[in-house]
Design a protein around this motif. Structure first.
Motif, PDB file in Angstrom:
ATOM      1  N   ASP A  85       1.018  -1.177   0.035  1.00 21.20           N
ATOM      2  CA  ASP A  85      -0.036  -0.032   0.177  1.00 21.20           C
ATOM      3  C   ASP A  85       1.018   1.231  -0.036  1.00 21.20           C
ATOM      4  O   ASP A  85       1.852   1.297   0.378  1.00 21.20           O
ATOM      5  CB  ASP A  85      -0.842   0.114   1.221  1.00 21.20           C
ATOM      6  CG  ASP A  85      -0.320  -0.581   2.462  1.00 21.20           C
ATOM      7  OD1 ASP A  85       0.028  -1.620   2.584  1.00 21.20           O
ATOM      8  OD2 ASP A  85      -0.001   0.270   3.377  1.00 21.20           O
ATOM      9  N   LEU A 212      -4.809  -4.338   2.079  1.00 23.06           N
ATOM     10  CA  LEU A 212      -5.199  -3.077   1.574  1.00 23.06           C
ATOM     11  C   LEU A 212      -5.219  -2.555   0.420  1.00 23.06           C
ATOM     12  O   LEU A 212      -4.053  -2.248  -0.201  1.00 23.06           O
ATOM     13  CB  LEU A 212      -4.533  -1.985   2.724  1.00 23.06           C
ATOM     14  CG  LEU A 212      -5.408  -0.626   2.645  1.00 23.06           C
ATOM     15  CD1 LEU A 212      -6.889  -0.730   3.127  1.00 23.06           C
ATOM     16  CD2 LEU A 212      -4.581   0.433   3.538  1.00 23.06           C
ATOM     17  N   ASN A 213      -6.283  -2.539  -0.137  1.00 26.85           N
ATOM     18  CA  ASN A 213      -6.382  -2.020  -1.618  1.00 26.85           C
ATOM     19  C   ASN A 213      -7.706  -1.370  -1.640  1.00 26.85           C
ATOM     20  O   ASN A 213      -8.560  -1.281  -0.760  1.00 26.85           O
ATOM     21  CB  ASN A 213      -6.333  -3.255  -2.594  1.00 26.85           C
ATOM     22  CG  ASN A 213      -7.157  -4.245  -2.410  1.00 26.85           C
ATOM     23  OD1 ASN A 213      -8.407  -4.007  -2.089  1.00 26.85           O
ATOM     24  ND2 ASN A 213      -6.512  -5.445  -2.522  1.00 26.85           N
ATOM     25  N   THR A 216     -10.565  -3.487  -0.288  1.00 28.59           N
ATOM     26  CA  THR A 216     -10.745  -3.986   0.908  1.00 28.59           C
ATOM     27  C   THR A 216     -10.730  -2.578   2.116  1.00 28.59           C
ATOM     28  O   THR A 216     -11.031  -3.018   3.111  1.00 28.59           O
ATOM     29  CB  THR A 216      -9.599  -4.902   1.222  1.00 28.59           C
ATOM     30  OG1 THR A 216      -8.448  -4.003   1.089  1.00 28.59           O
ATOM     31  CG2 THR A 216      -9.514  -5.810   0.460  1.00 28.59           C
ATOM     32  N   ARG A 217     -10.589  -1.656   1.465  1.00 27.36           N
ATOM     33  CA  ARG A 217     -10.585  -0.341   2.346  1.00 27.36           C
ATOM     34  C   ARG A 217     -12.103  -0.129   2.839  1.00 27.36           C
ATOM     35  O   ARG A 217     -12.872   0.146   1.961  1.00 27.36           O
ATOM     36  CB  ARG A 217      -9.938   1.031   1.523  1.00 27.36           C
ATOM     37  CG  ARG A 217      -9.784   2.285   2.714  1.00 27.36           C
ATOM     38  CD  ARG A 217      -9.415   3.308   1.671  1.00 27.36           C
ATOM     39  NE  ARG A 217      -8.399   3.041   1.010  1.00 27.36           N
ATOM     40  CZ  ARG A 217      -6.978   2.896   1.396  1.00 27.36           C
ATOM     41  NH1 ARG A 217      -6.793   3.196   2.237  1.00 27.36           N
ATOM     42  NH2 ARG A 217      -6.139   2.768   0.382  1.00 27.36           N
ATOM     43  N   ASN A 236      -6.529  -7.644  14.535  1.00 29.62           N
ATOM     44  CA  ASN A 236      -6.321  -7.274  13.198  1.00 29.62           C
ATOM     45  C   ASN A 236      -4.566  -7.160  13.040  1.00 29.62           C
ATOM     46  O   ASN A 236      -3.859  -6.459  13.593  1.00 29.62           O
ATOM     47  CB  ASN A 236      -6.572  -5.565  13.221  1.00 29.62           C
ATOM     48  CG  ASN A 236      -6.781  -5.004  11.652  1.00 29.62           C
ATOM     49  OD1 ASN A 236      -5.996  -5.667  10.778  1.00 29.62           O
ATOM     50  ND2 ASN A 236      -7.158  -3.981  11.416  1.00 29.62           N
ATOM     51  N   ARG A 239      -4.240  -4.114   7.850  1.00 29.55           N
ATOM     52  CA  ARG A 239      -4.041  -2.991   7.794  1.00 29.55           C
ATOM     53  C   ARG A 239      -5.208  -2.021   8.323  1.00 29.55           C
ATOM     54  O   ARG A 239      -6.135  -2.446   8.494  1.00 29.55           O
ATOM     55  CB  ARG A 239      -4.065  -2.118   6.268  1.00 29.55           C
ATOM     56  CG  ARG A 239      -2.391  -2.720   5.639  1.00 29.55           C
ATOM     57  CD  ARG A 239      -1.506  -2.019   6.310  1.00 29.55           C
ATOM     58  NE  ARG A 239      -0.111  -2.261   5.369  1.00 29.55           N
ATOM     59  CZ  ARG A 239       0.582  -3.512   5.668  1.00 29.55           C
ATOM     60  NH1 ARG A 239       0.338  -4.419   6.650  1.00 29.55           N
ATOM     61  NH2 ARG A 239       1.687  -3.533   5.195  1.00 29.55           N
ATOM     62  N   GLY A 241      -6.888   0.516   7.823  1.00 31.21           N
ATOM     63  CA  GLY A 241      -7.937   1.184   7.086  1.00 31.21           C
ATOM     64  C   GLY A 241      -9.038   0.069   6.512  1.00 31.21           C
ATOM     65  O   GLY A 241     -10.198   0.429   6.217  1.00 31.21           O
ATOM     66  N   ILE A 242      -8.881  -1.407   6.807  1.00 30.19           N
ATOM     67  CA  ILE A 242      -9.888  -2.216   6.541  1.00 30.19           C
ATOM     68  C   ILE A 242     -10.993  -2.288   7.430  1.00 30.19           C
ATOM     69  O   ILE A 242     -12.024  -2.390   7.044  1.00 30.19           O
ATOM     70  CB  ILE A 242      -9.097  -3.843   6.543  1.00 30.19           C
ATOM     71  CG1 ILE A 242      -8.071  -3.698   5.204  1.00 30.19           C
ATOM     72  CG2 ILE A 242      -9.919  -4.872   6.125  1.00 30.19           C
ATOM     73  CD1 ILE A 242      -7.055  -4.840   5.251  1.00 30.19           C
ATOM     74  N   GLU A 266      -5.117   3.124  11.246  1.00 33.99           N
ATOM     75  CA  GLU A 266      -5.566   4.083   9.783  1.00 33.99           C
ATOM     76  C   GLU A 266      -4.297   5.046   9.716  1.00 33.99           C
ATOM     77  O   GLU A 266      -3.673   5.012   8.537  1.00 33.99           O
ATOM     78  CB  GLU A 266      -6.605   4.602  10.007  1.00 33.99           C
ATOM     79  CG  GLU A 266      -7.932   4.040   9.846  1.00 33.99           C
ATOM     80  CD  GLU A 266      -9.072   4.680   9.443  1.00 33.99           C
ATOM     81  OE1 GLU A 266      -9.557   5.079   8.594  1.00 33.99           O
ATOM     82  OE2 GLU A 266      -9.867   4.794  10.756  1.00 33.99           O
TER      83      GLU A 266
END
Length: 330
Positions: A85, A212-213, A216-217, A236, A239, A241-242, A266
């Motif tokens: 990412d 994370l992409n 998946t965000r 977790n 990442r 942001g997921i 995040e």
């Protein structure tokens, strides 16, 4: 005589260590480092003729679009980590520059962290430690919090790459019923495949092990967290942001989540006054789940082997942007 390959190392590793990795190439490689660890230093180093870039595992000096544009001779980027990412993947692909990661090198370490964190949450180890250090002796209070044995828990793993698969194996060895979700189900997986919403609804412990992409965000936001059984636990190692920080905090405060173990956020590091830092039911970790001696040695080996392969004209491994793995000088 062929000019030596210009290898730029962005990671904050010892210069002697990095040069030592390629000393056996007898002058075929010249290793350099940014003069300053900021954007100006990065761009200056890239524009100076860098052909092979060893990325920065801290995420401070990322190969974003501006960095890629600043490197006219760039031929190969090796990331000493699994996550990509923040990197201009499309730009590198458009320029025919292979981008490789260190897939699988730290899978065991991250999976062990996930299992260890689940143990800690199930038995309130961090909460108990804080209470005793503060002078308390909260035996009855701990019992009221509902400590549980891990083998009784249904474990759901979102993401089934190297980390997810290893975590599934370890949780299953402890006697847990393990299910998983991924975009491409694995018929050979030693776990039960479930669609994502069903996975959440049947997981006492939810482990996030996804990249994370754009897809998946925010994938595990408020609506999906609300699907979890009461008093579920979140681990977790993916990442931040997921599962957005605010959504995790809200689920903790509502009681939907009884606890969370977070190695990622995040924004890293989170603000000093971030409410997750002070929540008593959260185990905090500074993005180090894969930081073991064994994992670091494995990652260094991957980096060394791929850079040597590029210089010697052999295909590199673990290319993640769809480019031909044979590295070509500009």
């Amino acid at each position: 005589m062929t000019a030596p390959w210009q290898v730029l190392c962005l990671s904050p590793l010892g210069e002697d260590l990095v040069r030592g990795l390629f000393a056996h190439l007898d002058g075929a490689v010249e290793v350099t480092f940014p003069r300053t660890r900021d954007r100006a230093g990065l761009h200056a180093a890239l524009s100076g003729g860098a052909e092979v870039v060893i990325g920065d595992f801290t995420g401070r000096l990322t190969m974003d679009a501006a960095a890629v544009a600043a490197a006219p001779r760039l031929a190969f980027v090796q990331i000493p980590a699994v996550g990509i990412d923040g990197i201009d993947v499309a730009g590198l692909a458009a320029g025919g520059v292979p981008l490789a990661n260190a897939a699988g090198a730290n899978a065991r370490g991250v999976a062990e962290w996930a299992v260890g964190a689940a143990f800690a949450l199930c038995r309130d180890l961090v909460w108990s430690d804080r209470a005793v250090r503060a002078g308390g002796w909260p035996q009855l209070d701990l019992l009221a919090r509902g400590p549980r044995e891990i083998h009784t828990q249904r474990v759901g793993i979102a993401g089934f790459g190297a980390v997810g698969a290893e975590a599934a194996r370890l949780f299953a060895a402890l006697g847990c019923a393990v299910s998983y979700w991924t975009r491409r189900p694995r018929p050979e997986a030693p776990a039960t495949y479930r669609e994502l919403d069903d996975l959440l609804a049947t997981s006492d412990i939810l482990v996030l092990a996804l990249p994370l992409n754009d897809e998946t965000r925010g994938l595990i936001g408020p609506d999906r967290l609300a699907l979890l059984p009461a008093n579920a636990l979140l681990v977790n190692v993916a990442r931040g942001g997921i599962a957005p920080d605010a959504a995790v905090l809200a689920a903790l405060e509502s009681g939907r989540l009884a606890g969370a173990a977070l190695d990622v956020f995040e924004d890293e590091p989170p603000a000093a006054d971030h409410p997750l830092r002070s929540h008593e039911n959260v185990l905090l970790s500074p993005h180090v789940a894969g930081t073991t001696v064994q994992a670091q040695l494995a990652i260094v080996s991957v980096v060394r082997d791929n850079v040597v392969a590029a210089v010697e004209g052999r295909d590199v491994q673990n290319v993640v942007n769809g480019v031909d793995p044979h590295v070509r000088r500009r």
